[in-house]
Scaffold this active site. Structure first.
Site, PDB file in Angstrom:
ATOM      1  N   LYS A   1       6.090  -5.796   0.883  1.00 55.04           N
ATOM      2  CA  LYS A   1       5.718  -4.388   1.084  1.00 55.04           C
ATOM      3  C   LYS A   1       5.430  -4.156   2.562  1.00 55.04           C
ATOM      4  CE  LYS A   1       1.604  -2.329   0.090  1.00 55.04           C
ATOM      5  NZ  LYS A   1       1.299  -1.455   1.229  1.00 55.04           N
TER       6      LYS A   1
ATOM      7  N   ASP B   1       6.518   1.345   1.900  1.00 54.53           N
ATOM      8  CA  ASP B   1       5.361   2.104   1.388  1.00 54.53           C
ATOM      9  C   ASP B   1       4.888   3.092   2.459  1.00 54.53           C
ATOM     10  OD1 ASP B   1       2.991   2.892   0.127  1.00 54.53           O
ATOM     11  OD2 ASP B   1       1.923   1.057   0.658  1.00 54.53           O
ATOM     12  N   LEU B   2       5.654   4.185   2.612  1.00 53.60           N
ATOM     13  CA  LEU B   2       5.287   5.171   3.638  1.00 53.60           C
ATOM     14  C   LEU B   2       4.762   6.464   3.027  1.00 53.60           C
ATOM     15  CD1 LEU B   2       8.139   4.570   6.261  1.00 53.60           C
ATOM     16  CD2 LEU B   2       5.852   3.584   6.181  1.00 53.60           C
ATOM     17  N   LYS B   3       4.751   6.538   1.720  1.00 54.09           N
ATOM     18  CA  LYS B   3       4.118   7.661   0.993  1.00 54.09           C
ATOM     19  C   LYS B   3       4.473   9.013   1.610  1.00 54.09           C
ATOM     20  CE  LYS B   3       0.052   4.888  -0.353  1.00 54.09           C
ATOM     21  NZ  LYS B   3       0.121   3.721   0.544  1.00 54.09           N
TER      22      LYS B   3
ATOM     23  N   ASP C   1       6.050  16.028   2.329  1.00 60.76           N
ATOM     24  CA  ASP C   1       6.485  17.025   3.314  1.00 60.76           C
ATOM     25  C   ASP C   1       7.254  18.109   2.568  1.00 60.76           C
ATOM     26  OD1 ASP C   1       7.278  18.190   5.859  1.00 60.76           O
ATOM     27  OD2 ASP C   1       6.901  16.204   6.712  1.00 60.76           O
TER      28      ASP C   1
ATOM     29  N   THR D   1      -6.148   5.507  -5.025  1.00 57.75           N
ATOM     30  CA  THR D   1      -7.241   4.850  -5.746  1.00 57.75           C
ATOM     31  C   THR D   1      -8.523   4.804  -4.909  1.00 57.75           C
ATOM     32  OG1 THR D   1      -6.364   2.738  -5.032  1.00 57.75           O
ATOM     33  CG2 THR D   1      -5.798   3.429  -7.248  1.00 57.75           C
TER      34      THR D   1
ATOM     35  N   ARG E   1      -4.069  -9.615   1.006  1.00 55.63           N
ATOM     36  CA  ARG E   1      -4.876 -10.655   1.640  1.00 55.63           C
ATOM     37  C   ARG E   1      -5.065 -11.954   0.862  1.00 55.63           C
ATOM     38  NH1 ARG E   1      -9.029  -6.096   3.207  1.00 55.63           N
ATOM     39  NH2 ARG E   1      -7.946  -5.286   1.359  1.00 55.63           N
TER      40      ARG E   1
HETATM   41  O1  C5P Z   1      -4.900  -7.027   0.861  1.00 56.77           O
HETATM   42  P1  C5P Z   1      -4.812  -6.178  -0.378  1.00 56.77           P
HETATM   43  O2  C5P Z   1      -4.346  -6.947  -1.600  1.00 56.77           O
HETATM   44  O3  C5P Z   1      -6.087  -5.407  -0.647  1.00 56.77           O
HETATM   45  O4  C5P Z   1      -3.658  -5.133  -0.040  1.00 56.77           O
HETATM   46  C1  C5P Z   1      -3.329  -4.098  -0.921  1.00 56.77           C
HETATM   47  C2  C5P Z   1      -2.228  -3.282  -0.327  1.00 56.77           C
HETATM   48  O5  C5P Z   1      -1.956  -2.191  -1.209  1.00 56.77           O
HETATM   49  C3  C5P Z   1      -2.559  -2.663   1.031  1.00 56.77           C
HETATM   50  O6  C5P Z   1      -1.353  -2.595   1.768  1.00 56.77           O
HETATM   51  C4  C5P Z   1      -3.052  -1.269   0.679  1.00 56.77           C
HETATM   52  O7  C5P Z   1      -2.811  -0.339   1.692  1.00 56.77           O
HETATM   53  C5  C5P Z   1      -2.173  -0.964  -0.547  1.00 56.77           C
HETATM   54  N1  C5P Z   1      -2.744   0.018  -1.452  1.00 56.77           N
HETATM   55  C6  C5P Z   1      -3.973  -0.134  -2.061  1.00 56.77           C
HETATM   56  N2  C5P Z   1      -4.439   0.821  -2.913  1.00 56.77           N
HETATM   57  C7  C5P Z   1      -3.701   1.911  -3.160  1.00 56.77           C
HETATM   58  C8  C5P Z   1      -2.466   2.066  -2.565  1.00 56.77           C
HETATM   59  C9  C5P Z   1      -2.000   1.086  -1.704  1.00 56.77           C
HETATM   60  O8  C5P Z   1      -4.630  -1.141  -1.873  1.00 56.77           O
HETATM   61  N3  C5P Z   1      -4.157   2.800  -4.001  1.00 56.77           N
END
Ligand code: C5P
Length: 229
Positions: A33, A60-62, A65, A119, A210
């Site tokens: 991603k 994932d640029l959401k 527009d 979220t 992470r």
């Molecule tokens: O490191 P971690 O597992 O928390 O990363 C989660 C990824 O999912 C990040 O890139 C975060 O921006 C993305 N994300 C999220 N919650 C959302 C939408 C996207 O954690 N509701």
């Protein structure tokens, strides 16, 4: 069944860091991603680095527009050969349909996924925007609007998957972040679920950052997660 249900959030900001990381991500089990920070930092080179490493890309640029601009951005993503990309459902059905329809003319069609309510949004923050529905109902409402507008699925919390599956059926992808194996730190995520819980709830793709990328041995972290699944 898809063997690559782990989508690794490559939240780094330089090509050097990205090249180092992708070497350690097993492409037989994972996809990648690319989010706003990485893409804004190094642009489409990020996609090329992932593809060279054999990793399919969720861009994932959401996008959110006017329909024409959103659709053309989605088409540009398709032309980079990404596997999945996403748009905000709150852009409305005209915007979602325009994005869906522009892909009809493309030789490569990525999965087009909707973001319902982030979220990170609290009930209070949601009400502040003047919504007439509670947050949970807004998620359900936007998810069905996304399906009716021809999208392939939604990004949602793994805790919402079971409920959404009941109303939207099995033919609609659910992509879930906020995943934490029991052995990993929660970092800034709240209401996390484990990879096996997310799959049991009906999630199709697990976005995990992470716990894999901050590990000293990202490949071993993936292996542990796969064993758990
Ligand atoms: O490191 P971690 O597992 O928390 O990363 C989660 C990824 O999912 C990040 O890139 C975060 O921006 C993305 N994300 C999220 N919650 C959302 C939408 C996207 O954690 N509701």
């Amino acid at each position: 069944m898809d063997n690559r249900r782990i989508v690794v959030a490559l939240d780094v900001s330089t090509a050097t860091e990205l090249r180092k990381l992708v070497k350690q991500i097993p492409n037989a089990h994972c996809r990648a991603k690319i989010g706003k920070e990485l893409f804004t930092s190094i642009g489409p080179l990020a996609i090329e680095i992932c593809h060279e490493a054999g990793l399919d890309v969720f861009l994932d640029l959401k996008f959110h527009d006017i329909p024409n601009t959103c659709a053309r951005a989605v088409r540009a993503a398709a032309r980079w050969g990404v596997w999945m990309t996403n748009i905000h459902c709150s852009g409305g059905s005209d915007m979602m349909r325009a994005a869906r329809e522009i892909l009809e003319g493309e030789s490569h069609r990525p999965l087009l996924i909707g973001v319902t309510v982030l979220t990170s949004m609290s009930e209070a923050g949601h009400q502040e925007l003047g919504s007439i529905r509670e947050l949970g109902s807004q998620v359900d409402y936007l998810a069905s609007l996304a399906r009716d507008s021809g999208l392939d699925g939604v990004v949602c919390s793994a805790q919402e998957v079971r409920r959404l599956r009941q109303s939207l059926g099995s033919n609609f992808y659910m992509v879930t972040p906020g995943i934490r194996p029991s052995w990993a730190a929660t970092d800034d995520q709240t209401r996390t679920v484990t990879p096996s819980e997310a799959i049991a709830h009906g999630s199709d793709y697990l976005v995990i950052g992470r716990p894999i990328t901050a590990s000293d041995h990202p490949g071993d972290a993936v292996t542990r997660i796969i064993k758990e699944l």
